[in-house]
Design a protein around this motif. Sequence first.
Motif, PDB file in Angstrom:
ATOM      1  N   GLY A  78      81.086 -22.250  63.055  1.00 22.81           N
ATOM      2  CA  GLY A  78      81.273 -20.912  62.376  1.00 22.81           C
ATOM      3  C   GLY A  78      82.628 -20.574  62.161  1.00 22.81           C
ATOM      4  O   GLY A  78      83.581 -21.504  61.695  1.00 22.81           O
ATOM      5  N   ARG A  95      79.272 -26.621  61.120  1.00 22.34           N
ATOM      6  CA  ARG A  95      78.056 -25.628  61.243  1.00 22.34           C
ATOM      7  C   ARG A  95      77.889 -24.874  62.494  1.00 22.34           C
ATOM      8  O   ARG A  95      77.670 -23.674  62.725  1.00 22.34           O
ATOM      9  N   SER A  96      78.169 -25.643  63.768  1.00 21.66           N
ATOM     10  CA  SER A  96      77.991 -25.096  64.865  1.00 21.66           C
ATOM     11  C   SER A  96      79.056 -24.136  65.336  1.00 21.66           C
ATOM     12  O   SER A  96      78.964 -23.012  66.087  1.00 21.66           O
TER      13      SER A  96
END
Length: 383
Positions: free
Chosen positions: A19, A16-17
């Motif tokens: 991307g 999620r971090s």
Amino acid sequence: MEWRPWLRRWSDEWVRSAGPEADPEVARTRWLGFAPAAEQAVAAAEARIGVRLPPAYREFLLTTDGWRDAGMFVWRMRDTSDIGWLRDLEPYWDDGWAELCEDEREGTCLSRGLLISREADAGILFLDPGSVDDSGEWAAYSLFSWRAEPPERFASFTALMEDLYAEFHRMRKPEGGTRDSWDAKVEQARLDALAGDADGADAVLAEAEDFGLERATVLRAQLQVFVGRPSGHSLGRLLHSDFVPAGFLADPLFTEEFLPLLFAQHAECSLPGRNSQLQMAMNGNDPDLHLLVGAYQARIRNGERPMTYGNPEFDGLIRDAVDEHGAEPDALWRDIDAAFAHWRPRTRDHIAPVALLADPAVTAALTPERRRNLLSRPRGDRR
């Protein structure tokens, strides 16, 4: 350590971090690891190196045979096919860094080390079979040449991985359950500090700092400075350009508490070649800080006394005490002791009366024992 759920959470937060930058396979599987090693593969690796692996690392390999992105500077860890002795795989580390190893046993942690990292930013991760605890865990180390420091020691492979996970959080600040959990712990630490448990709050805030929570740094700095451990938690960290949260320099916690203290410390800093915390902060390019310091200096030049000791009621009591007993530390302490029941936080994150330390007379009256006495008292909304 239950490796799979913890590593699964780490992987999910990393995806999620990251991307669009995430490796396509990692993004698809949401897994930074690989397939588990078979017991036979682990046993074969142990036979090859001639020793049984420590329990935590062994269980890790049986969960994932290798790992990607351990922290921010190790891009790939070794697996059962290529773990090996550091002296055989990368001997130049022992040649160049052994003198920094403080080790009284035969050899050094480097000469004995089992290399577990494969690709990293001028660094290595390794385990030391010469340092084993009662549960059979080996000490673990990280070493990066650009840090110009001795190898950093951890009690076990688990502790090393937890540190790398915290490093990832500190630098990437991924949203999710881990972050939410630490936010809640920081808030509880604030309440605990106001309730008088300074040591317990400090311990929690230290861990939260490792995970990059800026609020933890703001809170912990007050405790550290007030008990007289500025070297353990430099005021300069609050002013570093990479740290300062939006709006912090305009907050009364900074303008009314930390800034007067910075000026007081600057006035006492007379060693040649040594800059004060304020001077070092002013060497940066933060225009807000420059304007704030300039305005404070102008008020001093105009004959004003820009600092207050705290909220109005407390400030008035301390001013009267200083006027009457400023040259008598014990008498001044008795007045401070009595007045402290009237101290209130200036802001939500104000947990210690830092501004008291900006007055040399008050500082002289506040021995280490007396400072701890004040911090041990319930105050603010926890009275």
